[in-house]
Design an enzyme around this catalytic site. Structure first.
Site: not given
Length: 332
Positions: A58, A85, A210, A284
């Protein structure tokens, strides 16, 4: 202009965005000819119409909308495929509006066909100020930590949780569905979570890629089976986050099954034990493994911990502040 970055950024696909710049009569090249950084760009572009895929990132749409507002002609974006997304583009539209820039989605019937932003605009927030909302991707790790490892009778309170278009606010709903004791004071911008017995659920991360690492870590602790579906696009981030979480959680003793578009974590069959795990140079992955480590029996060593600097530089200090026993060693 030449743009480059660390090894993880140099592995991310930029080809569709480079093609879009070329469609707008700019110069955009990958020096290695693989659609990845280092990138060479030359403008200016005056605007026009571009066609890009919507199922890779995105961020291409965000970039074109932000830049398009200050071109002469504006930019109209045609989506070649379904937009994944999508909430991240909603954030962009919300932000542009706060800065006085008009942009809008384009529809064919009920289907999203693309976006348009007029040119000749300028960025000017009301009153000359803009308050940045808290980042719910970062908030997710703190909520997860409180839900799986909070002291009995105590709670973790996260401030700055201001409602916005962020798709990752979905972490609150995911935790609630898993059985977590979590409450959100939206007006005050505070989230409160207490340690809870969690149960596995199915989560579609088509709009919230995410969150996959956080949900995978929660699934390793929850009773039963957690299925993370519609996740193939999560493979095209700083690393292949689907494989990374499957492999690293397995090292900790989790029962994990990886398919192309599904990640299944069987917490009821998992017995987490401390181990050395690789953060894959991905912020992450590092933070999610730190959450799982809170529950693992014994000591867990997460390699590449310094990569939290990408989005949450004081993550480990914050983690220690809510009671986690953490030792930072060298560059690891």
């Amino acid at each position: 202009t030449v743009l480059t970055g660390d090894s993880s950024l140099r592995s991310r696909p930029q080809g569709p965005l480079l093609d879009a710049v070329e469609q707008l009569a700019g110069r955009a090249e990958s020096t290695r000819g693989n659609g990845q950084a280092p990138l060479v760009l030359k403008g200016p572009v005056t605007g026009g119409r571009v066609s890009i895929p919507g199922d890779v990132s995105s961020q291409y749409v965000t970039a074109l909308l932000m830049a398009g507002a200050v071109t002469d002609e504006g930019v109209e974006i045609d989506l070649e495929t379904e937009l994944k997304s999508a909430p991240y583009v909603d954030i962009t539209l919300e932000l542009l509006d706060d800065f006085g820039v008009d942009a809008e989605p384009l529809r064919e019937g009920d289907d999203l066909a693309g976006f348009r932003v007029d040119g000749g605009q300028s960025y000017s927030p009301a009153g000359g100020e803009y308050r940045v909302p808290g980042d719910f991707s970062s908030i997710s790790y703190l909520l997860a930590a409180g839900a799986v490892a909070g002291d009995e009778g105590e709670s973790v309170v996260v401030e700055g949780a201001v409602p916005s278009a962020q798709g990752d606010t979905a972490v609150v709903d995911v935790l609630e569905r898993m059985g977590a004791d979590v409450s959100w004071d939206r007006e005050g911008g505070e989230l409160t979570v207490r340690r809870s017995s969690l149960s596995g659920v199915e989560v579609d991360v088509g709009d919230t890629p995410d969150l996959l690492p956080t949900i995978a870590a929660l699934g390793a602790v929850a009773d039963g089976e957690t299925r993370i579906v519609n996740c193939e696009h999560v493979r095209y981030k700083e690393t292949d986050r689907v494989s990374a979480m499957a492999e690293e959680l397995t090292k900790l003793g989790a029962a994990v099954e990886e398919e192309r578009d599904v990640l299944t974590v069987r917490g009821g069959e998992s017995d987490l034990v401390g181990a050395e795990v690789d953060g894959r140079a991905d912020h992450r992955i590092v933070m999610s493994l730190a959450v799982a480590a809170l529950v693992a029996d014994g000591e867990t060593r997460v390699l590449g911990a310094e990569h939290v600097d990408v989005s949450f530089p004081d993550f480990f200090e914050t983690f220690a502040g809510i009671g986690a026993d953490i030792e930072l060693v060298g560059d690891d």
